[in-house]
Design a protein around this motif. Structure first.
Motif, PDB file in Angstrom:
ATOM      1  N   ASP A 171       0.833  -1.207   0.000  1.00 50.17           N
ATOM      2  CA  ASP A 171       0.000   0.000   0.000  1.00 50.17           C
ATOM      3  C   ASP A 171       0.869   1.259   0.000  1.00 50.17           C
ATOM      4  O   ASP A 171       0.548   2.255  -0.667  1.00 50.17           O
TER       5      ASP A 171
ATOM      6  N   VAL B 281       2.306   1.768  -3.445  1.00 48.92           N
ATOM      7  CA  VAL B 281       1.258   2.264  -4.350  1.00 48.92           C
ATOM      8  C   VAL B 281       1.012   3.740  -4.107  1.00 48.92           C
ATOM      9  O   VAL B 281       0.879   4.529  -5.028  1.00 48.92           O
ATOM     10  N   GLU B 282       0.963   4.129  -2.827  1.00 47.37           N
ATOM     11  CA  GLU B 282       0.727   5.537  -2.473  1.00 47.37           C
ATOM     12  C   GLU B 282       1.820   6.437  -3.043  1.00 47.37           C
ATOM     13  O   GLU B 282       1.537   7.538  -3.516  1.00 47.37           O
ATOM     14  N   LYS B 283       3.056   5.937  -3.042  1.00 46.30           N
ATOM     15  CA  LYS B 283       4.181   6.727  -3.560  1.00 46.30           C
ATOM     16  C   LYS B 283       4.389   6.525  -5.056  1.00 46.30           C
ATOM     17  O   LYS B 283       5.342   7.032  -5.630  1.00 46.30           O
ATOM     18  N   ARG B 284       3.466   5.793  -5.666  1.00 43.89           N
ATOM     19  CA  ARG B 284       3.524   5.494  -7.109  1.00 43.89           C
ATOM     20  C   ARG B 284       4.813   4.778  -7.490  1.00 43.89           C
ATOM     21  O   ARG B 284       5.424   5.054  -8.514  1.00 43.89           O
ATOM     22  N   LEU B 285       5.195   3.848  -6.640  1.00 44.20           N
ATOM     23  CA  LEU B 285       6.385   3.048  -6.880  1.00 44.20           C
ATOM     24  C   LEU B 285       6.042   1.615  -7.234  1.00 44.20           C
ATOM     25  O   LEU B 285       6.938   0.779  -7.421  1.00 44.20           O
TER      26      LEU B 285
END
Length: 269
Positions: free
Chosen positions: A261, A264-268
């Motif tokens: 999660d 995903v939040e950091k667009r990694l």
């Protein structure tokens, strides 16, 4: 064969750097010989050694190596280190009017000094660690109207044929180039392993001549150099922000999901 090697004194790469009046504060930080210029000095020495009847640089080799540097008086510290490696002599262009000069002005000053030396070959490192521009060698060549062989990983000089051949790595593969003297050459850091100055070299360097030139000695006007002639200026600079605390995740059986999660939040992911 007459060789000139352009070197620069720069702030220590590990030192904390600050800006002062739009330029790097050089007076209040430890200064060293530009790391990448050491490879240029080493390559110059190897070229002389390979073509010398004595297989050594210096007196009796039939060739000469002159260091050329632009900077404040304290730049002699860096010059002495390069001299202790084996170069013959040096020229320092030092003048208050040069403060704040950009790459264009620096190349102009160096080119004017090189013109007076009747050199066959000028060697530079690819860039200085305080600017990281990689443009000064090409600018010098353009101002002199000389051939330029840049980013060399291998160099072969033939004094009898007055020619230089280099090999360099490009995004398309290895490229072989050659040119006749006079040539401006820049070398990458993988070309060699710079030697450590010997005790004999360090003692000899203390007696070697460093000729100091002022701006007027180059024939250039003060209006052509310095901060007022620079094509760009730093209007503002802020210190790098302190590193923030990281995110700590407690694994209670769902650590993998929490990590996913976060990515995903950091667009990694």
């Amino acid at each position: 064969m007459k060789i000139a090697i352009c070197i620069k004194q720069v702030p220590d790469s590990w030192a904390e750097k600050k800006m002062a009046a739009g330029v790097l504060d050089r007076a209040n930080v430890d200064a060293v010989l530009n790391d990448l210029d050491e490879y240029a000095v080493e390559e110059g020495l190897r070229i002389v050694e390979a073509n010398s009847p004595t297989k050594e640089a210096g007196e009796g080799s039939g060739h000469s190596i002159t260091l050329i540097s632009m900077g404040p008086e304290r730049a002699t510290e860096a010059i002495r280190k390069a001299l202790s490696m084996g170069a013959d002599d040096a020229i320092l262009i030092s003048d208050a009017a040069l403060a704040g000069s950009d790459a264009l002005s620096t190349s102009l000053v160096l080119a004017e000094v090189i013109k007076k030396g009747n050199y066959d070959l000028v060697i530079c490192g690819t860039e200085s660690t305080d600017a990281r521009m990689s443009v000064v060698p090409a600018m010098i060549a353009e101002r002199l109207n000389w051939a330029q062989l840049t980013f060399a990983g291998k160099v072969k000089v033939d004094p009898a044929a007055a020619s230089v051949e280099i090999e360099r790595v490009t995004e398309f593969g290895n490229q072989v180039m050659n040119a006749k003297f006079p040539v401006v050459l820049s070398v990458v850091e993988k070309i060699n392993e710079p030697r450590y100055p010997s005790f004999k070299g360090i003692m000899a360097a203390k007696k070697k001549v460093i000729t100091t030139m002022s701006l007027s000695d180059t024939g250039l006007a003060a209006t052509a150099v310095g901060a007022s002639a620079a094509w760009s200026a730093v209007k503002d600079a802020l210190p790098r922000p302190a590193r923030g605390a990281g995110v700590k995740l407690t694994d209670e059986g769902s650590g993998g999901e929490k990590l996913f999660d976060f990515l995903v939040e950091k667009r990694l992911a």
